[in-house]
Design a protein around this motif. Structure first.
Motif, PDB file in Angstrom:
ATOM      1  N   LEU A  58       0.828  -1.212   0.000  1.00  0.00           N
ATOM      2  CA  LEU A  58       0.000   0.000   0.000  1.00  0.00           C
ATOM      3  C   LEU A  58       0.862   1.261   0.000  1.00  0.00           C
ATOM      4  O   LEU A  58       0.501   2.260  -0.614  1.00  0.00           O
ATOM      5  CB  LEU A  58      -0.936   0.002   1.199  1.00  0.00           C
ATOM      6  N   ASN A  59       1.998   1.207   0.676  1.00  0.00           N
ATOM      7  CA  ASN A  59       2.898   2.356   0.690  1.00  0.00           C
ATOM      8  C   ASN A  59       3.545   2.589  -0.674  1.00  0.00           C
ATOM      9  O   ASN A  59       3.973   3.706  -0.977  1.00  0.00           O
ATOM     10  CB  ASN A  59       3.981   2.184   1.755  1.00  0.00           C
ATOM     11  N   ALA A  60       3.617   1.552  -1.504  1.00  0.00           N
ATOM     12  CA  ALA A  60       4.225   1.677  -2.827  1.00  0.00           C
ATOM     13  C   ALA A  60       3.259   2.228  -3.874  1.00  0.00           C
ATOM     14  O   ALA A  60       3.689   2.629  -4.957  1.00  0.00           O
ATOM     15  CB  ALA A  60       4.755   0.324  -3.289  1.00  0.00           C
ATOM     16  N   VAL A  61       1.980   2.285  -3.569  1.00  0.00           N
ATOM     17  CA  VAL A  61       0.980   2.725  -4.555  1.00  0.00           C
ATOM     18  C   VAL A  61       1.220   4.156  -5.045  1.00  0.00           C
ATOM     19  O   VAL A  61       1.182   4.398  -6.259  1.00  0.00           O
ATOM     20  CB  VAL A  61      -0.452   2.540  -3.997  1.00  0.00           C
ATOM     21  N   ALA A  85       3.929   4.206  -7.608  1.00  0.00           N
ATOM     22  CA  ALA A  85       3.524   3.522  -8.833  1.00  0.00           C
ATOM     23  C   ALA A  85       2.606   4.405  -9.672  1.00  0.00           C
ATOM     24  O   ALA A  85       2.748   4.476 -10.905  1.00  0.00           O
ATOM     25  CB  ALA A  85       2.823   2.211  -8.491  1.00  0.00           C
ATOM     26  N   VAL A  86       1.692   5.091  -9.019  1.00  0.00           N
ATOM     27  CA  VAL A  86       0.778   5.990  -9.747  1.00  0.00           C
ATOM     28  C   VAL A  86       1.556   7.144 -10.355  1.00  0.00           C
ATOM     29  O   VAL A  86       1.344   7.517 -11.515  1.00  0.00           O
ATOM     30  CB  VAL A  86      -0.349   6.496  -8.814  1.00  0.00           C
ATOM     31  N   LEU A  87       2.471   7.720  -9.593  1.00  0.00           N
ATOM     32  CA  LEU A  87       3.290   8.815 -10.113  1.00  0.00           C
ATOM     33  C   LEU A  87       4.110   8.363 -11.317  1.00  0.00           C
ATOM     34  O   LEU A  87       4.232   9.093 -12.296  1.00  0.00           O
ATOM     35  CB  LEU A  87       4.200   9.362  -9.009  1.00  0.00           C
ATOM     36  N   THR A  88       4.640   7.154 -11.247  1.00  0.00           N
ATOM     37  CA  THR A  88       5.420   6.627 -12.370  1.00  0.00           C
ATOM     38  C   THR A  88       4.560   6.493 -13.625  1.00  0.00           C
ATOM     39  O   THR A  88       5.010   6.816 -14.722  1.00  0.00           O
ATOM     40  CB  THR A  88       6.023   5.263 -11.999  1.00  0.00           C
ATOM     41  N   THR A  89       3.320   6.031 -13.468  1.00  0.00           N
ATOM     42  CA  THR A  89       2.460   5.887 -14.645  1.00  0.00           C
ATOM     43  C   THR A  89       2.095   7.238 -15.249  1.00  0.00           C
ATOM     44  O   THR A  89       1.781   7.320 -16.435  1.00  0.00           O
ATOM     45  CB  THR A  89       1.161   5.131 -14.319  1.00  0.00           C
TER      46      THR A  89
END
Length: 99
Positions: A40-43, A46-50
């Motif tokens: 959950l902390n990685a979400v 990941a969203v910023l990367t996309t």
């Protein structure tokens, strides 16, 4: 009502239910497993990367300058808001000037 309005309303409802659903599911557990918490902390990253990756790979001069500005401001200030505002300002300005 037009189809566009129905699509917007359905999207808003589904977004709301998705957000509330996550809270409801997680509130049923007394404690969260460390692996789930790490996921959950990685979400956000990941969203910023996309969001950033397509601009980095396919963007022009304005997009590249905005990304570089964001990285530099982030390293100097460490704040999300200064990074966002400076990057947005550079992107808007260069898109306006370069057409």
């Amino acid at each position: 009502m037009s189809t566009t309005v129905w699509i917007i309303l359905a999207g808003a409802l589904l977004t709301f239910l998705t957000r509330v659903g996550g809270h409801v599911v997680l509130s049923r557990f007394e404690r969260i497993h460390p692996r789930v918490e790490a996921g959950l902390n990685a979400v956000p990253a990941a969203v910023l990367t996309t969001l950033v990756a397509p601009a980095a790979m396919n963007g022009g001069v304005a997009e590249t300058a905005a990304l570089v500005t964001g990285i530099a401001v982030s390293l100097v200030t460490g704040g999300m808001m200064p990074m966002f505002l400076s990057s947005a300002a550079v992107l808007i300005l260069l898109r306006h000037l370069l057409g």
